[in-house]
Design a protein around this motif. Structure first.
Motif, PDB file in Angstrom:
ATOM      1  N   ARG A 227      33.940  59.392  47.879  1.00  0.00           N
ATOM      2  CA  ARG A 227      33.289  58.647  48.964  1.00  0.00           C
ATOM      3  C   ARG A 227      33.987  58.913  50.282  1.00  0.00           C
ATOM      4  N   ASN A 228      35.316  58.895  50.282  1.00  0.00           N
ATOM      5  CA  ASN A 228      36.079  59.148  51.500  1.00  0.00           C
ATOM      6  C   ASN A 228      35.844  60.564  52.017  1.00  0.00           C
TER       7      ASN A 228
ATOM      8  N   PRO B 279      34.561  50.794  52.965  1.00  0.00           N
ATOM      9  CA  PRO B 279      33.863  50.554  54.228  1.00  0.00           C
ATOM     10  C   PRO B 279      33.714  49.060  54.511  1.00  0.00           C
TER      11      PRO B 279
ATOM     12  N   ARG C   9      36.420  56.748  44.733  1.00  0.00           N
ATOM     13  CA  ARG C   9      36.873  56.410  46.080  1.00  0.00           C
ATOM     14  C   ARG C   9      37.179  57.678  46.889  1.00  0.00           C
TER      15      ARG C   9
ATOM     16  N   ARG D 120      33.103  62.298  51.676  1.00  0.00           N
ATOM     17  CA  ARG D 120      31.747  62.337  52.267  1.00  0.00           C
ATOM     18  C   ARG D 120      31.690  61.702  53.648  1.00  0.00           C
ATOM     19  N   THR D 121      32.518  60.684  53.879  1.00  0.00           N
ATOM     20  CA  THR D 121      32.465  59.965  55.144  1.00  0.00           C
ATOM     21  C   THR D 121      33.472  60.461  56.169  1.00  0.00           C
ATOM     22  N   ALA D 122      34.313  61.418  55.778  1.00  0.00           N
ATOM     23  CA  ALA D 122      35.337  61.931  56.701  1.00  0.00           C
ATOM     24  C   ALA D 122      34.735  62.844  57.748  1.00  0.00           C
TER      25      ALA D 122
END
Length: 156
Positions: A151-152, A76, A148, A154-156
């Motif tokens: 995290r990706n 991010p 990574r 969760r944010t997608a």
């Protein structure tokens, strides 16, 4: 960014995103990729003109990729960032990043066994300048790609 925010709030928000993103990238490994990824406990505080000193002090655990250049340009707030300079000695690492919204310089000094460090991260951008004091200690190993990917997801 919200147009109703004061210039100081805009600076804190924009510069914090850039500097905090970079705080997780510098590590003492070589770019050769030998060894496991490393789990670090990182403490940082931000100093910015016009703001109380030492604000935003945090301690967090960070999984660092084997290659600090790869870590520097992923995640991010780092889209379009490029490593434009890197010097590494036995106990010191200095990296410069150029990003669409400014320049970041990281300067870290490690103990001889590379299990602890202290240093500064300095960011200059359109919202102003900010310096982060940071320190860390290695607390284990981890899988940076797995962290990574989670995290990706969760944010997608």
């Amino acid at each position: 960014m919200n147009e109703n925010l004061s210039p100081v709030s805009k600076a804190v928000g924009g510069a914090c995103a850039a500097v905090l993103a970079c705080a997780v990238l510098a590590w003492p490994g070589s770019a050769s990729g030998a060894g496991k990824d490393e789990l670090w406990e990182v403490t940082s505080e931000i100093n910015m003109p016009g703001m109380p000193p030492g604000m935003g002090g945090t301690t967090t655990q960070v999984c660092r990729d084997k290659d600090p250049r790869r870590d520097a340009t992923r995640g991010p707030g780092r889209a379009g960032c490029k490593v434009t300079g890197m010097r590494q000695t036995a106990t010191r690492m200095t990296m410069t990043l150029s990003c669409p919204k400014g320049k970041t310089t990281i300067d870290l000094v490690y103990n001889a066994s590379h299990t602890q460090y202290h240093g500064t991260i300095h960011n200059t951008g359109p919202e102003g300048e900010m310096t982060m004091k940071t320190s860390g200690r290695k607390i284990g190993s981890c899988d940076a790609a797995q962290v990574r990917n989670a995290r990706n997801a969760r944010t997608a």
